[in-house]
Design an enzyme around this catalytic site. Structure first.
Site, PDB file in Angstrom:
ATOM      1  N   SER A  93       0.790  -1.236   0.000  1.00 55.41           N
ATOM      2  CA  SER A  93       0.000   0.000   0.000  1.00 55.41           C
ATOM      3  C   SER A  93       0.827   1.295   0.000  1.00 55.41           C
ATOM      4  CB  SER A  93      -1.035  -0.002   1.138  1.00 55.41           C
ATOM      5  OG  SER A  93      -0.409  -0.259   2.378  1.00 55.41           O
ATOM      6  N   GLU A 138      -5.633  -4.973 -25.050  1.00 49.83           N
ATOM      7  CA  GLU A 138      -4.844  -5.728 -24.060  1.00 49.83           C
ATOM      8  C   GLU A 138      -4.571  -4.861 -22.832  1.00 49.83           C
ATOM      9  OE1 GLU A 138      -2.230  -8.807 -26.828  1.00 49.83           O
ATOM     10  OE2 GLU A 138      -1.228  -7.091 -25.950  1.00 49.83           O
ATOM     11  N   HIS A 158      -6.191  -4.298 -17.671  1.00 47.55           N
ATOM     12  CA  HIS A 158      -5.631  -3.967 -16.347  1.00 47.55           C
ATOM     13  C   HIS A 158      -6.591  -3.014 -15.657  1.00 47.55           C
ATOM     14  CE1 HIS A 158      -1.775  -6.000 -16.983  1.00 47.55           C
ATOM     15  NE2 HIS A 158      -2.135  -5.847 -18.247  1.00 47.55           N
ATOM     16  N   GLU A 216     -10.228   8.029 -27.010  1.00 47.40           N
ATOM     17  CA  GLU A 216     -10.921   8.776 -28.074  1.00 47.40           C
ATOM     18  C   GLU A 216     -12.118   7.964 -28.562  1.00 47.40           C
ATOM     19  OE1 GLU A 216      -7.645   7.981 -31.413  1.00 47.40           O
ATOM     20  OE2 GLU A 216      -9.284   9.205 -32.167  1.00 47.40           O
ATOM     21  N   SER A 217     -13.128   8.677 -29.022  1.00 45.89           N
ATOM     22  CA  SER A 217     -14.376   8.019 -29.396  1.00 45.89           C
ATOM     23  C   SER A 217     -14.495   7.879 -30.909  1.00 45.89           C
ATOM     24  CB  SER A 217     -15.551   8.855 -28.867  1.00 45.89           C
ATOM     25  OG  SER A 217     -16.752   8.403 -29.434  1.00 45.89           O
ATOM     26  N   GLY A 218     -14.940   6.708 -31.319  1.00 44.43           N
ATOM     27  CA  GLY A 218     -15.234   6.497 -32.736  1.00 44.43           C
ATOM     28  C   GLY A 218     -16.672   6.884 -33.055  1.00 44.43           C
ATOM     29  N   ARG A 227       2.195   1.265  -7.675  1.00 43.01           N
ATOM     30  CA  ARG A 227       1.951  -0.166  -7.443  1.00 43.01           C
ATOM     31  C   ARG A 227       1.267  -0.804  -8.648  1.00 43.01           C
ATOM     32  NH1 ARG A 227      -1.675  -2.740  -2.512  1.00 43.01           N
ATOM     33  NH2 ARG A 227      -0.720  -4.800  -2.538  1.00 43.01           N
ATOM     34  N   HIS A 278       2.606  -3.732 -11.317  1.00 42.05           N
ATOM     35  CA  HIS A 278       1.850  -4.941 -11.686  1.00 42.05           C
ATOM     36  C   HIS A 278       1.744  -5.045 -13.214  1.00 42.05           C
ATOM     37  CE1 HIS A 278      -0.922  -8.260 -11.221  1.00 42.05           C
ATOM     38  NE2 HIS A 278      -1.741  -7.668 -12.067  1.00 42.05           N
ATOM     39  N   ARG A 284       3.572  -7.153 -18.637  1.00 41.07           N
ATOM     40  CA  ARG A 284       3.653  -6.693 -20.030  1.00 41.07           C
ATOM     41  C   ARG A 284       5.069  -6.402 -20.503  1.00 41.07           C
ATOM     42  NH1 ARG A 284      -1.069  -8.561 -22.084  1.00 41.07           N
ATOM     43  NH2 ARG A 284      -2.819  -7.898 -20.802  1.00 41.07           N
TER      44      ARG A 284
HETATM   45  C1  LIG Z   1       0.988 -12.856 -21.645  1.00 42.68           C
HETATM   46  C2  LIG Z   1      -0.481 -12.612 -21.403  1.00 42.68           C
HETATM   47  C3  LIG Z   1      -1.417 -13.331 -22.101  1.00 42.68           C
HETATM   48  C4  LIG Z   1      -2.785 -13.122 -21.887  1.00 42.68           C
HETATM   49  N1  LIG Z   1      -3.696 -13.838 -22.603  1.00 42.68           N
HETATM   50  C5  LIG Z   1      -5.024 -13.646 -22.389  1.00 42.68           C
HETATM   51  C6  LIG Z   1      -6.014 -14.388 -23.106  1.00 42.68           C
HETATM   52  O1  LIG Z   1      -5.696 -15.218 -23.939  1.00 42.68           O
HETATM   53  N2  LIG Z   1      -7.325 -14.148 -22.859  1.00 42.68           N
HETATM   54  C7  LIG Z   1      -7.723 -13.234 -21.925  1.00 42.68           C
HETATM   55  O2  LIG Z   1      -8.926 -13.048 -21.730  1.00 42.68           O
HETATM   56  N3  LIG Z   1      -6.819 -12.508 -21.242  1.00 42.68           N
HETATM   57  C8  LIG Z   1      -5.487 -12.685 -21.432  1.00 42.68           C
HETATM   58  N4  LIG Z   1      -4.588 -11.937 -20.742  1.00 42.68           N
HETATM   59  C9  LIG Z   1      -5.056 -10.905 -19.816  1.00 42.68           C
HETATM   60  C10 LIG Z   1      -4.970 -11.403 -18.370  1.00 42.68           C
HETATM   61  O3  LIG Z   1      -5.822 -12.510 -18.135  1.00 42.68           O
HETATM   62  C11 LIG Z   1      -5.340 -10.254 -17.399  1.00 42.68           C
HETATM   63  O4  LIG Z   1      -6.662  -9.851 -17.656  1.00 42.68           O
HETATM   64  C12 LIG Z   1      -4.443  -9.051 -17.559  1.00 42.68           C
HETATM   65  O5  LIG Z   1      -3.102  -9.441 -17.600  1.00 42.68           O
HETATM   66  C13 LIG Z   1      -4.659  -8.097 -16.374  1.00 42.68           C
HETATM   67  O6  LIG Z   1      -4.116  -8.699 -15.235  1.00 42.68           O
HETATM   68  P1  LIG Z   1      -4.771  -8.551 -13.814  1.00 42.68           P
HETATM   69  O7  LIG Z   1      -6.183  -9.055 -13.786  1.00 42.68           O
HETATM   70  O8  LIG Z   1      -3.817  -9.175 -12.831  1.00 42.68           O
HETATM   71  O9  LIG Z   1      -4.717  -6.952 -13.609  1.00 42.68           O
HETATM   72  P2  LIG Z   1      -5.741  -6.004 -12.897  1.00 42.68           P
HETATM   73  O10 LIG Z   1      -7.065  -6.088 -13.532  1.00 42.68           O
HETATM   74  O11 LIG Z   1      -5.098  -4.663 -12.874  1.00 42.68           O
HETATM   75  O12 LIG Z   1      -5.848  -6.571 -11.434  1.00 42.68           O
HETATM   76  C14 LIG Z   1      -4.738  -6.474 -10.537  1.00 42.68           C
HETATM   77  C15 LIG Z   1      -4.934  -7.486  -9.429  1.00 42.68           C
HETATM   78  O13 LIG Z   1      -6.080  -7.117  -8.668  1.00 42.68           O
HETATM   79  C16 LIG Z   1      -6.793  -8.296  -8.289  1.00 42.68           C
HETATM   80  N5  LIG Z   1      -8.125  -8.271  -8.928  1.00 42.68           N
HETATM   81  C17 LIG Z   1      -8.566  -7.378  -9.872  1.00 42.68           C
HETATM   82  N6  LIG Z   1      -9.841  -7.626 -10.184  1.00 42.68           N
HETATM   83  C18 LIG Z   1     -10.203  -8.702  -9.445  1.00 42.68           C
HETATM   84  C19 LIG Z   1     -11.407  -9.448  -9.344  1.00 42.68           C
HETATM   85  N7  LIG Z   1     -12.483  -9.157 -10.067  1.00 42.68           N
HETATM   86  N8  LIG Z   1     -11.432 -10.482  -8.501  1.00 42.68           N
HETATM   87  C20 LIG Z   1     -10.364 -10.801  -7.750  1.00 42.68           C
HETATM   88  N9  LIG Z   1      -9.179 -10.154  -7.793  1.00 42.68           N
HETATM   89  C21 LIG Z   1      -9.114  -9.107  -8.648  1.00 42.68           C
HETATM   90  C22 LIG Z   1      -5.960  -9.482  -8.762  1.00 42.68           C
HETATM   91  O14 LIG Z   1      -5.074  -9.856  -7.742  1.00 42.68           O
HETATM   92  C23 LIG Z   1      -5.185  -8.903  -9.918  1.00 42.68           C
HETATM   93  O15 LIG Z   1      -3.972  -9.585 -10.199  1.00 42.68           O
HETATM   94  C24 LIG Z   1      -3.211 -12.138 -20.945  1.00 42.68           C
HETATM   95  C25 LIG Z   1      -2.254 -11.427 -20.235  1.00 42.68           C
HETATM   96  C26 LIG Z   1      -0.898 -11.641 -20.451  1.00 42.68           C
HETATM   97  C27 LIG Z   1       0.117 -10.840 -19.675  1.00 42.68           C
END
Ligand SMILES: Cc1cc2nc3c(=O)[nH]c(=O)nc-3n(C[C@H](O)[C@H](O)[C@H](O)COP(=O)(O)OP(=O)(O)OC[C@H]3O[C@@H](n4cnc5c(N)ncnc54)[C@H](O)[C@@H]3O)c2cc1C
Length: 245
Positions: free
Chosen positions: A68, A88, A92, A101-103, A190, A194, A199
């Site tokens: 935190s 992609e 996050h 930007e809006s289409g 933070r 992440h 990425r």
């Molecule tokens: C190499 C790579 C390949 C990928 N391939 C795919 C794919 O094929 N298909 C696909 O759909 N996505 C894919 N993703 C996207 C991936 O599944 C994540 O959605 C993305 O990386 C965001 O990560 P995150 O959820 O940890 O991040 P954030 O959304 O920023 O979340 C950060 C952290 O907060 C917590 N958190 C956030 N929301 C919640 C929740 N609702 N419940 C519980 N904990 C939560 C978790 O600890 C999470 O790690 C890929 C990502 C990478 C890096």
């Protein structure tokens, strides 16, 4: 048969192979991480600490994943990238704020992504354990030409629909994911760590990630800004295997 519409408004299609990342605003410092962490032990008593003490504290916070204190700061970036990269990126969610930007409300720009010459084109291996290798001369040519032709045709059809008075929100459906879009993202240190842990591809990472080259082109530029403004935090993040606290 209907005549073709008059001269399109934006006829000149541009091809780009880079991602634009601009840091438009930042309020982030290693000292703030330390101040936030120390309130738990010194309360409301301002004190000064040496650089070494601060580095030691940041090391402890990162190592033991006390996350935190790393949330007190912000970086705002303006990013222009193909739609598939934006898509992609916007997966996050935590600690990330977006505006794009809006289409619907504006006519999009005719700017399209063509991979740079050194971008590996061929996937080898199996899903989950694959690698990418350079394309042959012919594959480079075919990819470049196919993309340019498809983009140009898509843009022509977009302009044709706009010229016929069709709404932007309908006309845009013909544009491909290689079309550039622009968005602002604001994150805290933070959430930035992440994002970077997932990425960027790094041999030194404890948990290796294999992001698509194009989003890594964005992430690498963001990391440079992070390193400039929070050198101790960045150093410690790298030293501890690029695991976000
Ligand atoms: C190499 C790579 C390949 C990928 N391939 C795919 C794919 O094929 N298909 C696909 O759909 N996505 C894919 N993703 C996207 C991936 O599944 C994540 O959605 C993305 O990386 C965001 O990560 P995150 O959820 O940890 O991040 P954030 O959304 O920023 O979340 C950060 C952290 O907060 C917590 N958190 C956030 N929301 C919640 C929740 N609702 N419940 C519980 N904990 C939560 C978790 O600890 C999470 O790690 C890929 C990502 C990478 C890096």
């Amino acid at each position: 048969m209907r005549a073709r519409p008059p001269v399109p408004r934006k006829a000149l299609v541009k091809f780009k192979s880079v991602m634009d990342v601009e840091l438009v605003q930042q309020l982030a410092a290693d000292e703030m991480v330390c101040m936030a962490a120390r309130v738990s032990t010194i309360g409301n008593t301002p004190q000064t600490y040496t650089r070494e003490k601060n580095a030691g504290l940041i090391n402890f916070l990162m190592r033991d994943r006390h996350g935190s204190p790393f949330e007190h700061g912000s970086f705002t970036f303006r990013i222009s990238a193909p739609i598939f990269v934006c898509r992609e990126f916007m997966r996050h969610r935590a600690g990330m704020s977006y505006n794009e930007e809006s289409g619907r409300y504006r006519e999009l720009e005719p700017v399209f992504y063509v991979p740079p010459g050194n971008r590996p084109l061929v996937q080898v291996g199996r899903a989950g354990k694959y690698d990418f290798q350079p394309g042959t001369f012919r594959q480079d040519l075919v990819a470049g030409e196919a993309l340019r032709m498809a983009y140009t045709e898509a843009w022509t059809q977009y302009q044709t629909m706009l010229g016929e008075g069709i709404a932007r929100e309908v006309a845009r459906t013909v544009l491909p994911v290689g079309t550039y879009s622009t968005f602002y993202v604001t994150c805290n240190p933070r959430s930035l760590m992440h994002f970077l842990s997932l990425r960027t591809k790094s041999d030194g990472a404890t948990y290796k990630s294999f992001p698509q080259v194009e989003i890594q082109m964005v992430a690498d530029q963001m990391e440079e800004h992070f390193k400039t403004h929070m050198p101790m935090t960045h150093d410690t993040f790298v030293k501890h295997g690029r695991v976000a606290p």
